[in-house]
Design a protein around this motif. Structure first.
Motif, PDB file in Angstrom:
ATOM      1  N   GLN A   1     -54.699  38.222   1.386  1.00  0.00           N
ATOM      2  CA  GLN A   1     -56.119  38.534   1.435  1.00  0.00           C
ATOM      3  C   GLN A   1     -56.367  39.454   2.615  1.00  0.00           C
ATOM      4  O   GLN A   1     -56.006  39.129   3.745  1.00  0.00           O
ATOM      5  CB  GLN A   1     -56.949  37.261   1.585  1.00  0.00           C
TER       6      GLN A   1
ATOM      7  N   LYS B   1     -52.766  41.962  -5.282  1.00  0.00           N
ATOM      8  CA  LYS B   1     -51.687  41.500  -6.148  1.00  0.00           C
ATOM      9  C   LYS B   1     -50.447  42.348  -5.857  1.00  0.00           C
ATOM     10  O   LYS B   1     -50.563  43.431  -5.306  1.00  0.00           O
ATOM     11  CB  LYS B   1     -52.101  41.681  -7.619  1.00  0.00           C
TER      12      LYS B   1
ATOM     13  N   ILE C   1     -58.542  40.433  -2.337  1.00  0.00           N
ATOM     14  CA  ILE C   1     -57.226  39.842  -2.627  1.00  0.00           C
ATOM     15  C   ILE C   1     -56.315  40.924  -3.211  1.00  0.00           C
ATOM     16  O   ILE C   1     -56.753  41.695  -4.064  1.00  0.00           O
ATOM     17  CB  ILE C   1     -57.368  38.692  -3.648  1.00  0.00           C
TER      18      ILE C   1
ATOM     19  N   THR D   1     -63.880  40.921   1.929  1.00  0.00           N
ATOM     20  CA  THR D   1     -62.508  40.475   1.692  1.00  0.00           C
ATOM     21  C   THR D   1     -62.019  41.020   0.359  1.00  0.00           C
ATOM     22  O   THR D   1     -62.817  41.310  -0.539  1.00  0.00           O
ATOM     23  CB  THR D   1     -62.390  38.935   1.654  1.00  0.00           C
TER      24      THR D   1
ATOM     25  N   SER E   1     -49.101  37.088  -2.618  1.00  0.00           N
ATOM     26  CA  SER E   1     -50.516  37.425  -2.613  1.00  0.00           C
ATOM     27  C   SER E   1     -51.019  37.417  -1.174  1.00  0.00           C
ATOM     28  O   SER E   1     -50.574  36.604  -0.367  1.00  0.00           O
ATOM     29  CB  SER E   1     -51.248  36.378  -3.471  1.00  0.00           C
TER      30      SER E   1
END
Lengths: 390, 182
Positions: A269, A285, A283, A281, A267
């Motif tokens: 960011q 996957k 995230i 921001t 993961s």
């Protein structure tokens, strides 16, 4: 089609080459009683033996010849005559080109050869903190000592051994890979980076402080060593990527309008600033890609086949349904070529390609020309793409 | 996790690149419906022609192959329903072989076998020979005796074969046939 997928998994499994994810997929399919029965029958060696014989008894070459004859375009007499005329013209012009070349060679005593466009190779320069520049290549092993670390260079890779010396401020090294080059570096924390052509990577010889921060311009593939206490941050012109330990690819060439990061595992960011200067921001996957448009400062998140974006690191070029313009631009840094298109319509033709990067460019031309829709010529490192009229 | 299922066919002229790899398996598949090899070969030949004529570019390789399987199945069934062949076919067998399950089962079987056979065919001759004998159930010492080579050679060649097979199968769906010529 599902059976084809399952068949592929079983074939891989028979030769012991199944990944964990694939095994799960196969096991799920095997939950059904009838599937299980079928599955066991496929492991019957006699069945395979029978197939090896049955396939051999079939005259595939003859059948293919028949097929090719049936699908070959029918040529009219007029077309055939035109073709002969065209060939005659070609012979004449090749003849005159050879004549002109001979003449010009006679003029230049150096006698320049017609260049073959070669693929890139392992080469880079390393700039140390004190400004000293070290040339790196595949052939020569070498060891460079500097304050805080010893650098070993061997077989297209460098790695850092941290020494016990106290270093007060962060000392930076810059690895610069030229067009037609690639290099691998293992950073002092064990993070491995594959650095693609025309790329610059700046990093401290010893990580200290709260983060492991490095700077990238160009393209690189990262396998970040896990360290939860000291996040790893890659800064690029358009965005920053923060990770604890994971695998991803960043393509951030200054002159590409769209830059992107593709996450393979773990993961990360991503952070970036929009036109108003507000920080955003996102995230990511696994199998997601974030794209940053440098013009409007917008980001877009998509799911992708990561193989396409990371194949370069395994020595392959992979393009799927892309215009020949973007394919050749994608190759231009590796082969160090300039590309010209006869017109936009030929530049927009789409192709799929999965090919080794270490082939000379001529092979790629051959493959593209096999489609009979483009014609490619080279003048030194300039590539000219023309349309083939039907 | 991402290397397979990744190939598309963009031009109908590229179909011929797959012909060698696919043809034998498709013929054996057709024989599951029509036992006569010549009949089966005709059906497969015509299915390739139909594919060429109705080709739409940018189709995934598995979609293309699925189309071939379906076309072949349908042609076989039409032939069976048609006149003479019918008499030779028992009513019961006919019913079973027209079912969707039978179709999917046979596709799966032939796909697995095609993948394996095509991979085995790329092995060097001695490797291939040893592998075939071992598939026949021969033990290492028997193979060594048969081929007049040492047991260690048998072992190392087998190891080499399996390694090669693994590599082959990894790439099997990944590489566009056009490029295998490179």
């Amino acid at each position: 089609m599902e059976p084809i997928r399952i068949a592929h998994l079983i074939a891989k499994q028979i030769t012991g080459n199944l990944t964990l994810a694939e095994e799960r997929e196969l096991n799920k399919w095997l939950e059904s009683e009838s599937h299980l029965e079928l599955y066991h029958s496929l492991h019957d060696k006699k069945k395979l033996e029978m197939r090896l014989q049955a396939y051999q008894a079939i005259d595939t070459a003859k059948a293919k010849e028949k097929y090719l004859k049936r699908v070959a375009p029918v040529r009219s007499l007029k077309l055939q005559l035109l073709r002969i005329a065209a060939i005659a013209l070609l012979v004449l012009s090749v003849g005159s080109v050879i004549y002109i070349l001979r003449q010009s060679q006679a003029d230049h005593t150096s006698g320049q050869q017609l260049a073959v466009v070669e693929p890139g190779q392992s080469k880079a320069t390393l700039t140390l903190e004190d400004g000293q520049v070290v040339e790196l290549d595949n052939n020569e092993s070498l060891t460079v000592k500097q304050k805080g670390a010893i650098i070993n260079n061997e077989a297209g890779k460098i790695n850092y051994e941290v020494t016990n010396e106290n270093v007060l401020s962060l000392k930076y090294n810059t690895l610069q890979v030229p067009r037609g080059g690639e290099y691998q570096v293992t950073l002092p924390d064990g993070t491995r980076v594959w650095v693609n052509s025309e790329t610059q990577l700046k990093y401290p010889v010893k990580f200290a402080g709260d983060t492991r921060t490095i700077e990238l311009s160009g393209e690189a593939y990262f396998e970040v060593a896990h360290n939860a206490k000291q996040p790893f941050i890659v800064k690029t012109k358009s965005h920053n990527i923060e990770v604890l330990g994971t695998t991803f690819n960043i393509r951030a060439y200054d002159d590409d309008i769209v830059q992107h990061t593709t996450l393979v595992e773990g993961s990360v960011q991503a952070s970036y600033f929009n036109t108003k200067g507000t920080k955003n921001t996102q995230i990511l996957k696994p199998e997601q890609q974030i794209q940053f448009n440098q013009d409007d400062k917008q980001a877009k998140l998509t799911t992708v086949d990561t193989y396409i974006y990371t194949a370069w690191k395994q020595g392959r070029f992979v393009f799927r349904d892309q215009s020949i313009e973007s394919i050749l631009n994608g190759m231009s840094r590796w082969y160090d070529i300039e590309i010209e298109f006869e017109n936009q319509s030929v530049a927009d033709k789409t192709f799929s390609l999965d090919i080794k990067r270490d082939a000379p460019f001529e092979k790629i031309i051959t493959v593209l020309e096999l489609t009979r829709s483009v014609e490619i010529s080279t003048v030194g490192n300039r590539i000219i793409v023309k349309e083939v009229s039907e | 996790m991402h290397e397979e299922h990744s190939t598309y066919i963009n031009s109908k002229h590229d179909i011929s690149k797959y012909f060698d790899l696919w043809y034998p398996g498709l013929v054996v598949f057709a024989q599951q419906f029509l036992p006569d090899q010549a009949d089966a070969e005709d059906v497969v030949q015509n299915a390739f022609i139909k594919l060429f004529e109705n080709f739409e570019k940018g189709k995934h390789i598995n979609v293309v192959k699925g189309y071939l399987y379906k076309t072949i199945r349908n042609k076989c069934i039409n032939l069976i329903k048609h006149e003479k062949v019918k008499q030779r076919h028992a009513q019961q067998a006919e019913k079973e072989s027209f079912s969707e399950e039978f179709f999917l089962e046979k596709v799966l079987e032939e796909e697995t076998m095609t993948a394996l056979v095509n991979a085995i065919n790329t092995l060097p001759n001695q490797c291939k020979e040893i592998l075939m004998l071992s598939l026949n159930g021969l033990k290492n010492n028997e193979i060594a005796e048969d081929l007049n080579i040492s047991i260690n050679t048998v072992k190392s060649q087998k190891l080499r074969s399996y390694r090669r097979l693994r590599e082959q199968l990894k790439d099997i769906y990944q590489i566009i046939a056009v490029l295998t010529s490179v």
